[in-house]
Design an enzyme around this catalytic site. Structure first.
Site, PDB file in Angstrom:
ATOM      1  N   PRO A   1      75.438  43.967  39.750  1.00 28.67           N
ATOM      2  CG  PRO A   1      73.655  45.848  40.071  1.00 28.67           C
ATOM      3  CD  PRO A   1      74.885  45.174  40.535  1.00 28.67           C
ATOM      4  CG  ASN A   2      72.592  44.509  34.669  1.00 21.82           C
ATOM      5  OD1 ASN A   2      71.490  43.777  34.395  1.00 21.82           O
ATOM      6  ND2 ASN A   2      71.815  45.780  35.283  1.00 21.82           N
TER       7      ASN A   2
ATOM      8  NE  ARG B   1      75.154  46.588  31.155  1.00 23.55           N
ATOM      9  CZ  ARG B   1      75.708  47.187  32.424  1.00 23.55           C
ATOM     10  NH1 ARG B   1      76.646  46.713  33.032  1.00 23.55           N
ATOM     11  NH2 ARG B   1      74.821  47.938  33.130  1.00 23.55           N
TER      12      ARG B   1
ATOM     13  CE1 TYR C   1      79.125  49.961  31.593  1.00 19.93           C
ATOM     14  CE2 TYR C   1      77.360  49.191  30.210  1.00 19.93           C
ATOM     15  CZ  TYR C   1      77.898  49.955  31.323  1.00 19.93           C
ATOM     16  OH  TYR C   1      76.898  50.735  32.127  1.00 19.93           O
TER      17      TYR C   1
ATOM     18  CG  ASN D   1      81.926  47.848  38.342  1.00 19.57           C
ATOM     19  OD1 ASN D   1      80.848  48.529  38.528  1.00 19.57           O
ATOM     20  ND2 ASN D   1      82.031  47.271  37.306  1.00 19.57           N
TER      21      ASN D   1
ATOM     22  CB  ALA E   1      72.757  50.139  38.476  1.00 24.53           C
TER      23      ALA E   1
ATOM     24  CG  HIS F   1      75.159  55.362  40.125  1.00 25.10           C
ATOM     25  ND1 HIS F   1      76.323  55.781  40.128  1.00 25.10           N
ATOM     26  CD2 HIS F   1      75.147  54.326  39.016  1.00 25.10           C
ATOM     27  CE1 HIS F   1      76.894  55.271  39.118  1.00 25.10           C
ATOM     28  NE2 HIS F   1      76.418  54.514  38.462  1.00 25.10           N
TER      29      HIS F   1
ATOM     30  CG  ASP G   1      75.443  52.091  55.736  1.00 27.31           C
ATOM     31  OD1 ASP G   1      76.189  52.904  55.506  1.00 27.31           O
ATOM     32  OD2 ASP G   1      74.166  52.157  56.265  1.00 27.31           O
TER      33      ASP G   1
ATOM     34  CD  GLU H   1      83.151  53.708  43.418  1.00 30.03           C
ATOM     35  OE1 GLU H   1      83.904  54.437  44.356  1.00 30.03           O
ATOM     36  OE2 GLU H   1      82.172  54.024  42.659  1.00 30.03           O
TER      37      GLU H   1
ATOM     38  CG  HIS I   1      82.294  52.730  38.398  1.00 29.06           C
ATOM     39  ND1 HIS I   1      81.496  51.889  38.751  1.00 29.06           N
ATOM     40  CD2 HIS I   1      82.630  53.411  39.440  1.00 29.06           C
ATOM     41  CE1 HIS I   1      80.936  52.047  39.633  1.00 29.06           C
ATOM     42  NE2 HIS I   1      81.775  53.224  40.340  1.00 29.06           N
TER      43      HIS I   1
ATOM     44  CB  SER J   1      81.559  53.478  31.401  1.00 27.34           C
ATOM     45  OG  SER J   1      80.747  53.229  32.591  1.00 27.34           O
TER      46      SER J   1
ATOM     47  NE  ARG K   1      77.516  55.251  30.700  1.00 31.16           N
ATOM     48  CZ  ARG K   1      77.182  54.213  30.984  1.00 31.16           C
ATOM     49  NH1 ARG K   1      77.917  53.516  31.798  1.00 31.16           N
ATOM     50  NH2 ARG K   1      76.021  53.668  30.614  1.00 31.16           N
TER      51      ARG K   1
ATOM     52  NE  ARG L   1      74.831  55.496  33.160  1.00 33.10           N
ATOM     53  CZ  ARG L   1      74.008  54.175  33.479  1.00 33.10           C
ATOM     54  NH1 ARG L   1      74.630  53.561  34.298  1.00 33.10           N
ATOM     55  NH2 ARG L   1      73.231  53.960  32.486  1.00 33.10           N
TER      56      ARG L   1
END
Ligand code: DQA
Length: 160
Positions: free
Chosen positions: A14-15, A22, A27, A78, A81, A84, A91, A102, A104, A106, A111, A115
């Site tokens: 998302p986002n 953004r 970012y 990635n 959110a 978290h 799963d 994985e 990220h 940032s 932060r 997070r």
């Protein structure tokens, strides 16, 4: 026998469709298209291919992970959110059993405390945080190395 080309699914949650505009101080200014191009170019250079998906919906991400069982050899994710919050995405990744990296953009550990915990890290083979979008290059490069070593007859040379 025709060498098999390993395929990597790059999932953005998302986002991340808003990359470029953004919170650029967090970012950066690169766009999602830039991320996909970087991942694809990196994969090509390592004899792999990339499929890319961005979704703002938890179920869409889970469906893509399930589908990857028959279409991909590894996953770069990635989860934004959902990293978290989502036991369901964790799963799904555990359920399909593909190698996972994985990413990220940032440094989530520098932060807000919410997070600092990732549900994904416990099922990931590698975690890359804080390297900006270069994290996707590092992730694809790492996964490609694993896949070309693991898949007999995998393409070793860059595709033209
Ligand atoms: C992020 C970090 C997450 O905490 C955040 O919710 C994102 C982006 C990153 O790439 O740094 O959406 O995953």
């Amino acid at each position: 026998m025709t060498p098999r080309t390993p395929s990597i699914l790059v999932i953005n949650g998302p986002n991340l469709n808003l990359l470029g505009t953004r919170e650029p101080d967090v970012y950066g200014t690169a766009t999602l298209d830039d991320v996909v191009r970087l991942a694809s170019d990196t994969a090509r250079g390592r004899g792999c291919t990339v499929d890319a998906l961005q979704s703002n919906h938890e179920g869409g991400i889970i469906d893509a992970i399930h589908a990857a069982r028959s279409t991909a050899d590894g996953i770069v994710i990635n989860a934004g959110a959902y990293t978290h919050t989502s036991i369901a995405i964790r799963d799904a990744l555990a359920g399909v059993g593909l190698p996972v990296v994985e990413v990220h953009i940032s440094n989530v550990h520098r932060r807000e405390p919410f997070r600092h915990h990732s549900y994904i890290s416990g099922v990931a083979d590698a975690v890359i945080v804080g390297a900006g979008i270069d994290g996707y290059r590092l992730a694809v490069d790492h996964l490609a190395g694993r896949l070309t070593a693991a898949i007999p007859d995998a393409a070793q040379a860059p595709e033209s």
